[in-house]
Scaffold this motif. Structure first.
Motif, PDB file in Angstrom:
ATOM      1  N   LEU A 117     -18.532   4.099 -41.507  1.00 17.84           N
ATOM      2  CA  LEU A 117     -18.795   3.558 -42.838  1.00 17.84           C
ATOM      3  C   LEU A 117     -18.553   4.610 -43.920  1.00 17.84           C
ATOM      4  O   LEU A 117     -17.938   4.321 -44.956  1.00 17.84           O
ATOM      5  CB  LEU A 117     -20.231   3.032 -42.900  1.00 17.84           C
ATOM      6  CG  LEU A 117     -20.674   2.394 -44.215  1.00 17.84           C
ATOM      7  CD1 LEU A 117     -19.742   1.260 -44.626  1.00 17.84           C
ATOM      8  CD2 LEU A 117     -22.115   1.889 -44.106  1.00 17.84           C
ATOM      9  N   GLN A 118     -19.007   5.810 -43.671  1.00 17.53           N
ATOM     10  CA  GLN A 118     -18.792   6.895 -44.639  1.00 17.53           C
ATOM     11  C   GLN A 118     -17.297   7.157 -44.830  1.00 17.53           C
ATOM     12  O   GLN A 118     -16.820   7.369 -45.960  1.00 17.53           O
ATOM     13  CB  GLN A 118     -19.482   8.170 -44.159  1.00 17.53           C
ATOM     14  CG  GLN A 118     -20.985   8.184 -44.324  1.00 17.53           C
ATOM     15  CD  GLN A 118     -21.404   8.422 -45.770  1.00 17.53           C
ATOM     16  OE1 GLN A 118     -21.456   7.506 -46.585  1.00 17.53           O
ATOM     17  NE2 GLN A 118     -21.675   9.667 -46.099  1.00 17.53           N
ATOM     18  N   ASN A 119     -16.560   7.160 -43.736  1.00 20.07           N
ATOM     19  CA  ASN A 119     -15.122   7.406 -43.820  1.00 20.07           C
ATOM     20  C   ASN A 119     -14.412   6.265 -44.536  1.00 20.07           C
ATOM     21  O   ASN A 119     -13.536   6.489 -45.386  1.00 20.07           O
ATOM     22  CB  ASN A 119     -14.536   7.592 -42.420  1.00 20.07           C
ATOM     23  CG  ASN A 119     -13.081   7.982 -42.449  1.00 20.07           C
ATOM     24  OD1 ASN A 119     -12.669   8.870 -43.200  1.00 20.07           O
ATOM     25  ND2 ASN A 119     -12.269   7.324 -41.641  1.00 20.07           N
ATOM     26  N   GLY A 120     -14.792   5.034 -44.215  1.00 23.35           N
ATOM     27  CA  GLY A 120     -14.177   3.881 -44.862  1.00 23.35           C
ATOM     28  C   GLY A 120     -14.370   3.905 -46.368  1.00 23.35           C
ATOM     29  O   GLY A 120     -13.467   3.507 -47.138  1.00 23.35           O
ATOM     30  N   ALA A 121     -15.522   4.377 -46.808  1.00 21.79           N
ATOM     31  CA  ALA A 121     -15.816   4.410 -48.243  1.00 21.79           C
ATOM     32  C   ALA A 121     -14.846   5.314 -49.003  1.00 21.79           C
ATOM     33  O   ALA A 121     -14.579   5.088 -50.193  1.00 21.79           O
ATOM     34  CB  ALA A 121     -17.252   4.880 -48.458  1.00 21.79           C
ATOM     35  N   ARG A 122     -14.316   6.319 -48.342  1.00 22.61           N
ATOM     36  CA  ARG A 122     -13.420   7.272 -49.011  1.00 22.61           C
ATOM     37  C   ARG A 122     -12.100   6.626 -49.433  1.00 22.61           C
ATOM     38  O   ARG A 122     -11.424   7.137 -50.322  1.00 22.61           O
ATOM     39  CB  ARG A 122     -13.145   8.469 -48.096  1.00 22.61           C
ATOM     40  CG  ARG A 122     -14.398   9.257 -47.731  1.00 22.61           C
ATOM     41  CD  ARG A 122     -14.075  10.453 -46.848  1.00 22.61           C
ATOM     42  NE  ARG A 122     -13.280  11.458 -47.554  1.00 22.61           N
ATOM     43  CZ  ARG A 122     -12.848  12.596 -46.996  1.00 22.61           C
ATOM     44  NH1 ARG A 122     -13.142  12.850 -45.728  1.00 22.61           N
ATOM     45  NH2 ARG A 122     -12.129  13.460 -47.688  1.00 22.61           N
ATOM     46  N   TYR A 123     -11.734   5.524 -48.795  1.00 19.26           N
ATOM     47  CA  TYR A 123     -10.456   4.875 -49.106  1.00 19.26           C
ATOM     48  C   TYR A 123     -10.566   3.852 -50.246  1.00 19.26           C
ATOM     49  O   TYR A 123      -9.548   3.381 -50.751  1.00 19.26           O
ATOM     50  CB  TYR A 123      -9.915   4.143 -47.867  1.00 19.26           C
ATOM     51  CG  TYR A 123      -9.628   5.020 -46.679  1.00 19.26           C
ATOM     52  CD1 TYR A 123      -8.551   5.911 -46.688  1.00 19.26           C
ATOM     53  CD2 TYR A 123     -10.418   4.961 -45.537  1.00 19.26           C
ATOM     54  CE1 TYR A 123      -8.278   6.707 -45.585  1.00 19.26           C
ATOM     55  CE2 TYR A 123     -10.148   5.757 -44.427  1.00 19.26           C
ATOM     56  CZ  TYR A 123      -9.083   6.623 -44.462  1.00 19.26           C
ATOM     57  OH  TYR A 123      -8.818   7.412 -43.366  1.00 19.26           O
ATOM     58  N   LEU A 124     -11.789   3.481 -50.631  1.00 14.72           N
ATOM     59  CA  LEU A 124     -11.968   2.345 -51.532  1.00 14.72           C
ATOM     60  C   LEU A 124     -11.708   2.709 -52.988  1.00 14.72           C
ATOM     61  O   LEU A 124     -12.175   3.725 -53.496  1.00 14.72           O
ATOM     62  CB  LEU A 124     -13.394   1.791 -51.398  1.00 14.72           C
ATOM     63  CG  LEU A 124     -13.643   0.429 -52.043  1.00 14.72           C
ATOM     64  CD1 LEU A 124     -12.872  -0.658 -51.303  1.00 14.72           C
ATOM     65  CD2 LEU A 124     -15.139   0.106 -52.062  1.00 14.72           C
ATOM     66  N   LYS A 125     -10.974   1.832 -53.666  1.00 18.78           N
ATOM     67  CA  LYS A 125     -10.734   1.988 -55.102  1.00 18.78           C
ATOM     68  C   LYS A 125     -12.005   1.636 -55.889  1.00 18.78           C
ATOM     69  O   LYS A 125     -12.831   0.844 -55.423  1.00 18.78           O
ATOM     70  CB  LYS A 125      -9.627   1.032 -55.560  1.00 18.78           C
ATOM     71  CG  LYS A 125      -8.244   1.300 -55.007  1.00 18.78           C
ATOM     72  CD  LYS A 125      -7.277   0.240 -55.515  1.00 18.78           C
ATOM     73  CE  LYS A 125      -5.868   0.441 -54.971  1.00 18.78           C
ATOM     74  NZ  LYS A 125      -4.938  -0.639 -55.440  1.00 18.78           N
ATOM     75  N   PRO A 126     -12.171   2.182 -57.093  1.00 19.54           N
ATOM     76  CA  PRO A 126     -13.269   1.720 -57.958  1.00 19.54           C
ATOM     77  C   PRO A 126     -13.155   0.218 -58.203  1.00 19.54           C
ATOM     78  O   PRO A 126     -12.073  -0.312 -58.450  1.00 19.54           O
ATOM     79  CB  PRO A 126     -13.047   2.507 -59.246  1.00 19.54           C
ATOM     80  CG  PRO A 126     -12.320   3.742 -58.811  1.00 19.54           C
ATOM     81  CD  PRO A 126     -11.422   3.308 -57.694  1.00 19.54           C
ATOM     82  N   GLY A 127     -14.270  -0.490 -58.066  1.00 24.96           N
ATOM     83  CA  GLY A 127     -14.274  -1.939 -58.223  1.00 24.96           C
ATOM     84  C   GLY A 127     -13.912  -2.688 -56.959  1.00 24.96           C
ATOM     85  O   GLY A 127     -13.986  -3.927 -56.935  1.00 24.96           O
ATOM     86  N   GLY A 128     -13.515  -1.964 -55.924  1.00 22.97           N
ATOM     87  CA  GLY A 128     -13.148  -2.612 -54.664  1.00 22.97           C
ATOM     88  C   GLY A 128     -14.366  -3.023 -53.855  1.00 22.97           C
ATOM     89  O   GLY A 128     -15.516  -2.747 -54.221  1.00 22.97           O
ATOM     90  N   VAL A 129     -14.115  -3.695 -52.727  1.00 24.18           N
ATOM     91  CA  VAL A 129     -15.186  -4.188 -51.863  1.00 24.18           C
ATOM     92  C   VAL A 129     -15.085  -3.532 -50.493  1.00 24.18           C
ATOM     93  O   VAL A 129     -14.023  -3.515 -49.870  1.00 24.18           O
ATOM     94  CB  VAL A 129     -15.117  -5.722 -51.706  1.00 24.18           C
ATOM     95  CG1 VAL A 129     -16.192  -6.207 -50.727  1.00 24.18           C
ATOM     96  CG2 VAL A 129     -15.307  -6.403 -53.059  1.00 24.18           C
TER      97      VAL A 129
END
Length: 450
Positions: free
Chosen positions: A370-382
């Motif tokens: 989960l921590q790693n996945g969060a690093r790929y997310l754009k601002p405003g993304g889900v």
């Protein structure tokens, strides 16, 4: 005395099932054990179906069967020979749950199985237990209602610690509903490939091939399948008009709310169902990058995408716990993490017999993904975190821990469709099997605020 070929085949099927059950008892995975057993024997379709029903049924109802044996054996279970115990379980399961097997056949074949496996001295004991059970009217003799956990444990063949966990977490009514859905044949769901056909048109196409398809009452573009035969031989399957996916996984993909042109990363994608559903939602636009740590699984995802005509999917090998700077930032990220699997007991019944404390090591890998996945997310993304388990430690606790460690993320309310399943916060849903007649599942949604 001579026997006809069918009787010989049945004896061989039961002997194979007994061997397979012994392997599962020593730690084998049920689907792999049965697949190997069936693959190594020459059984016709009917015998293969009988073997699967008996094999999974005995695993699923083991505690109920053992409760009956305890009441009819002078020896405690632990003193019984393992093969004899297995034969008794198989015989009782046929008597209780397999109406197609005559009582006399269940008893006689169990006695023959004793002799075929070198347990001739136990054949009289097995005969007496099974015939006595029939003579008495096949009673379960459930524990008294005053001890509800024990009664539910025996009635639904669920270990007492797990029953107590469900009762404490969900309350008596919901826990009983969950246990009722933990046994029996699971439904078979398919996701309509909306990039190629409508739900109504697919239902009609499948009817032409002798398959009954019924649209789900709640989940969009989800159909229940009946009388399928070999799915992969259907023309509709070959033409990529649907893929098999449980309704709970379809709800997970629905929660992503992927829109045309978006980029989605599926970090633990195998077998690929959620990636396929999102790619269909994107209507041929955007991109879905699907990963698994094993090359052969990534290859299967790519082949599935090709069958479905989904050119916006690219599958590759990747470790979900390790950041890859070469990947693009994404509008949607899915972390469907490895878990204890307590939501899929109908499909993998052996899971429920694992000690609850054996699941403690899952936390670190779940949180790391989960921590790693969060690093790929754009601002405003889900960002979606999901499991097919029902333990708070793997679900709400992980989601809340993530928010504590990541102040630039906030809870993202889930779609209205999941409102009946909302847990401690509007961004978390615990899908119990009785909600939609699906697997048990957990979904948590987050958004990056900056």
């Amino acid at each position: 005395m001579t026997t006809n070929p069918q009787e010989n085949t049945n004896k061989d099927v039961r002997r194979m099932v007994l061997k397979a059950l012994t392997k599962v008892e020593t730690g084998g995975y049920s689907n792999l054990v049965l697949g190997d057993a069936l693959g190594g024997e020459q059984f016709n379709k009917r015998d293969g179906a009988f073997a699967a029903a008996l094999f999974y049924g005995v695993i699923e109802r083991r505690l109920t069967l053992d409760h009956i044996i305890k009441g009819r054996s002078r020896l405690p279970l632990e003193k019984l020979d393992k093969s004899v115990l297995g034969i008794l379980r198989m015989g009782l399961y046929q008597l209780l749950y397999m109406g197609s097997v005559p009582d006399s056949a269940a008893v006689n074949e169990s006695v023959l199985l004793c002799k075929a496996t070198g347990k001739t001295s136990a054949s009289g004991f097995v005969n007496a237990v099974l015939r006595g059970f029939i003579r008495d009217g096949k009673p379960l003799n459930l524990p008294d209602n005053n001890n509800l956990p024990l009664r539910l444990s025996v009635e639904y063949s669920c270990p007492l610690p797990l029953v107590r966990l469900f009762l404490k977490r969900f309350g008596q009514e919901a826990a009983k509903g969950l246990l009722e859905k933990s046994v029996g044949t699971p439904p078979l769901y398919a996701r309509v490939n909306t990039a190629r056909i409508s739900c109504e048109a697919l239902v009609a196409r499948l009817a032409e091939e002798g398959v009954q398809a019924v649209p789900h009452e709640v989940i969009p573009d989800c159909i229940s399948l009946y009388h399928t035969g070999n799915l992969e031989k259907l023309r509709a399957f070959e033409e990529g008009l649907f893929h098999i996916q449980d309704g709970s996984s379809q709800l997970c993909a629905f929660a992503l709310n992927a829109l045309k042109g978006m980029t989605m990363l599926d970090l633990c994608a195998a077998p690929g169902g959620k990636s396929f559903t999102v790619a269909e939602q994107l209507q041929g636009s955007g991109s879905v990058l699907s990963f698994d740590q094993y090359d052969f699984k990534a290859s299967l995802i790519q082949k599935g995408a090709e069958r479905l005509g989904l050119t916006n999917i690219k599958a590759a090998v990747g470790d979900a716990t390790i950041y890859n700077p070469e990947l693009p930032s994404a509008d949607r990220v899915l972390c469907d993490v490895p878990c204890s699997g307590l939501g899929i007991l109908r499909r993998k019944p052996e899971i429920k017999y694992k000690p609850l404390d054996s699941f403690g090591s899952l936390h670190d890998i779940q949180f790391a993904i989960l921590q790693n996945g969060a690093r790929y997310l754009k601002p405003g993304g889900v960002l979606i975190y999901s499991t097919c388990t029902l333990r708070r430690e793997e679900n709400e606790d992980i989601a809340q821990e993530f928010l504590c460690h990541n102040p630039t993320f906030a809870p993202m309310p889930l779609p209205e469709l999941l409102k009946p399943c909302i847990s401690v916060q509007p961004n978390m849903a615990v899908i119990l099997p009785q909600h939609f007649d699906t697997d048990g599942f957990f979904i948590a949604a987050f958004t990056r605020t900056q």
